[in-house]
Design a protein around this motif. Structure first.
Motif, PDB file in Angstrom:
ATOM      1  N   MET A 135       0.844  -1.207   0.000  1.00 41.67           N
ATOM      2  CA  MET A 135       0.000   0.000   0.000  1.00 41.67           C
ATOM      3  C   MET A 135       0.875   1.251   0.000  1.00 41.67           C
ATOM      4  O   MET A 135       0.572   2.228  -0.686  1.00 41.67           O
ATOM      5  N   ILE A 136       1.964   1.214   0.765  1.00 37.10           N
ATOM      6  CA  ILE A 136       2.900   2.345   0.802  1.00 37.10           C
ATOM      7  C   ILE A 136       3.490   2.568  -0.586  1.00 37.10           C
ATOM      8  O   ILE A 136       3.513   3.696  -1.088  1.00 37.10           O
ATOM      9  N   LYS A 137       3.952   1.507  -1.195  1.00 33.11           N
ATOM     10  CA  LYS A 137       4.546   1.602  -2.528  1.00 33.11           C
ATOM     11  C   LYS A 137       3.523   2.103  -3.543  1.00 33.11           C
ATOM     12  O   LYS A 137       3.816   3.000  -4.342  1.00 33.11           O
ATOM     13  N   GLY A 143       5.008   6.003  -1.618  1.00 28.11           N
ATOM     14  CA  GLY A 143       5.955   6.128  -0.514  1.00 28.11           C
ATOM     15  C   GLY A 143       5.346   6.426   0.834  1.00 28.11           C
ATOM     16  O   GLY A 143       6.043   6.418   1.855  1.00 28.11           O
ATOM     17  N   GLU A 144       4.048   6.707   0.867  1.00 30.34           N
ATOM     18  CA  GLU A 144       3.374   6.984   2.139  1.00 30.34           C
ATOM     19  C   GLU A 144       1.916   6.568   2.007  1.00 30.34           C
ATOM     20  O   GLU A 144       1.262   6.877   1.019  1.00 30.34           O
ATOM     21  N   HIS A 145       1.422   5.849   3.014  1.00 34.03           N
ATOM     22  CA  HIS A 145       0.031   5.407   2.996  1.00 34.03           C
ATOM     23  C   HIS A 145      -0.654   5.838   4.283  1.00 34.03           C
ATOM     24  O   HIS A 145      -0.121   5.628   5.380  1.00 34.03           O
ATOM     25  N   LYS A 158      -6.275   4.588   8.403  1.00 36.35           N
ATOM     26  CA  LYS A 158      -7.343   5.090   9.273  1.00 36.35           C
ATOM     27  C   LYS A 158      -7.606   4.060  10.364  1.00 36.35           C
ATOM     28  O   LYS A 158      -7.839   2.889  10.086  1.00 36.35           O
ATOM     29  N   THR A 159      -7.571   4.515  11.603  1.00 34.29           N
ATOM     30  CA  THR A 159      -7.739   3.612  12.739  1.00 34.29           C
ATOM     31  C   THR A 159      -9.184   3.602  13.232  1.00 34.29           C
ATOM     32  O   THR A 159      -9.983   4.484  12.894  1.00 34.29           O
ATOM     33  N   VAL A 160      -9.483   2.622  14.068  1.00 31.98           N
ATOM     34  CA  VAL A 160     -10.799   2.502  14.685  1.00 31.98           C
ATOM     35  C   VAL A 160     -11.112   3.758  15.500  1.00 31.98           C
ATOM     36  O   VAL A 160     -12.257   4.191  15.577  1.00 31.98           O
ATOM     37  N   GLY A 161     -10.095   4.368  16.085  1.00 31.08           N
ATOM     38  CA  GLY A 161     -10.269   5.561  16.909  1.00 31.08           C
ATOM     39  C   GLY A 161     -10.396   6.848  16.121  1.00 31.08           C
ATOM     40  O   GLY A 161     -10.505   7.923  16.696  1.00 31.08           O
ATOM     41  N   GLY A 162     -10.381   6.754  14.783  1.00 26.24           N
ATOM     42  CA  GLY A 162     -10.525   7.940  13.950  1.00 26.24           C
ATOM     43  C   GLY A 162      -9.224   8.665  13.659  1.00 26.24           C
ATOM     44  O   GLY A 162      -9.215   9.712  13.011  1.00 26.24           O
ATOM     45  N   CYS A 163      -8.124   8.129  14.117  1.00 23.75           N
ATOM     46  CA  CYS A 163      -6.819   8.732  13.833  1.00 23.75           C
ATOM     47  C   CYS A 163      -6.362   8.333  12.437  1.00 23.75           C
ATOM     48  O   CYS A 163      -6.773   7.302  11.914  1.00 23.75           O
ATOM     49  N   VAL A 164      -5.488   9.148  11.875  1.00 23.87           N
ATOM     50  CA  VAL A 164      -4.847   8.803  10.610  1.00 23.87           C
ATOM     51  C   VAL A 164      -3.352   8.694  10.891  1.00 23.87           C
ATOM     52  O   VAL A 164      -2.711   9.658  11.316  1.00 23.87           O
ATOM     53  N   ILE A 165      -2.835   7.495  10.666  1.00 20.03           N
ATOM     54  CA  ILE A 165      -1.414   7.215  10.858  1.00 20.03           C
ATOM     55  C   ILE A 165      -0.773   7.133   9.482  1.00 20.03           C
ATOM     56  O   ILE A 165      -1.302   6.490   8.589  1.00 20.03           O
ATOM     57  N   LYS A 166       0.350   7.776   9.326  1.00 15.56           N
ATOM     58  CA  LYS A 166       1.060   7.746   8.045  1.00 15.56           C
ATOM     59  C   LYS A 166       2.127   6.650   8.086  1.00 15.56           C
ATOM     60  O   LYS A 166       3.033   6.694   8.918  1.00 15.56           O
ATOM     61  N   ALA A 167       1.979   5.670   7.199  1.00 22.25           N
ATOM     62  CA  ALA A 167       2.924   4.556   7.143  1.00 22.25           C
ATOM     63  C   ALA A 167       3.936   4.797   6.033  1.00 22.25           C
ATOM     64  O   ALA A 167       3.572   5.230   4.931  1.00 22.25           O
ATOM     65  N   ARG A 168       5.191   4.525   6.338  1.00 23.44           N
ATOM     66  CA  ARG A 168       6.271   4.618   5.362  1.00 23.44           C
ATOM     67  C   ARG A 168       7.140   3.373   5.505  1.00 23.44           C
ATOM     68  O   ARG A 168       7.148   2.737   6.558  1.00 23.44           O
TER      69      ARG A 168
END
Length: 184
Positions: A122-124, A128-130, A133-143
């Motif tokens: 998904m990152i690729k 380079g960044e995906h 979205k978490t259950v808590g409504g946060c958005v975490i950026k994965a690299r």
């Protein structure tokens, strides 16, 4: 005598097969993790996740994380919790702060079974960044860099996945070295 010897070899081969099967899943916090157990059952056996387990209990999320799922949990270690400002964990564990604790914990949970290989793809695919979205409504950026996945929380803090792909009966755990905090 030959029959006893053959039975001994058969038993040794069977035990080796069981040990090999159990070795597929990483050891976490000094404990074997079993694909047949759920997230809570395995986390309770990890000496590196006692704070996380206490927090999950205080937030009333045990039943959720024992349920069918699937879930991906980015599981902070005791050291990750200890790195928070002094008194933060004690404050979060107080009953009057249950809503805040729940928000923090659910920002570590995704309603999917996402193995590291899937996250890396998904990152690729996203250049380079995906955004996760978490259950808590946060958005975490994965690299991903040099085969390792990092997660950036909403405050810009970076967590490293230190142990990936710990399979559970209801999802997967990825051990992380920081607590991912929501923007408050």
């Amino acid at each position: 005598m030959i029959k006893s010897l053959l039975r001994g070899f058969a038993l040794a081969a069977a035990l080796s097969a069981v040990a090999f099967a159990a070795a597929k899943n990483p050891v976490v916090g000094g404990a074997a993790m079993f694909e047949s157990k759920n997230i809570i059952e395995n986390a309770m056996n990890s000496k590196d996740h006692t704070t996380l387990v206490a927090a999950v209990k205080a937030a009333g999320l045990v039943g959720t994380l024992e349920s069918k799922g699937p879930f991906t949990v980015f599981a902070p270690t005791n050291e990750a919790f200890a790195a928070l400002p002094k008194g933060t964990v004690d404050t979060l564990l107080k009953p009057e702060n249950k809503a805040t604790l729940t928000k923090v914990l659910t920002c570590h949970v995704v309603a999917a079974d996402a193995m590291a290989k899937t996250v890396a793809k998904m990152i690729k695919d996203d250049g380079g960044e995906h955004d996760i979205k978490t259950v808590g409504g946060c958005v975490i950026k994965a690299r991903e860099s040099m085969g390792k996945i990092t997660l950036t929380d909403e405050n810009g803090e970076i967590a490293h996945v230190t142990v990936a792909d710990v399979k559970q009966s209801n999802g997967v755990i990825h051990v992380v070295d920081k607590v991912l905090l929501p923007k408050m």
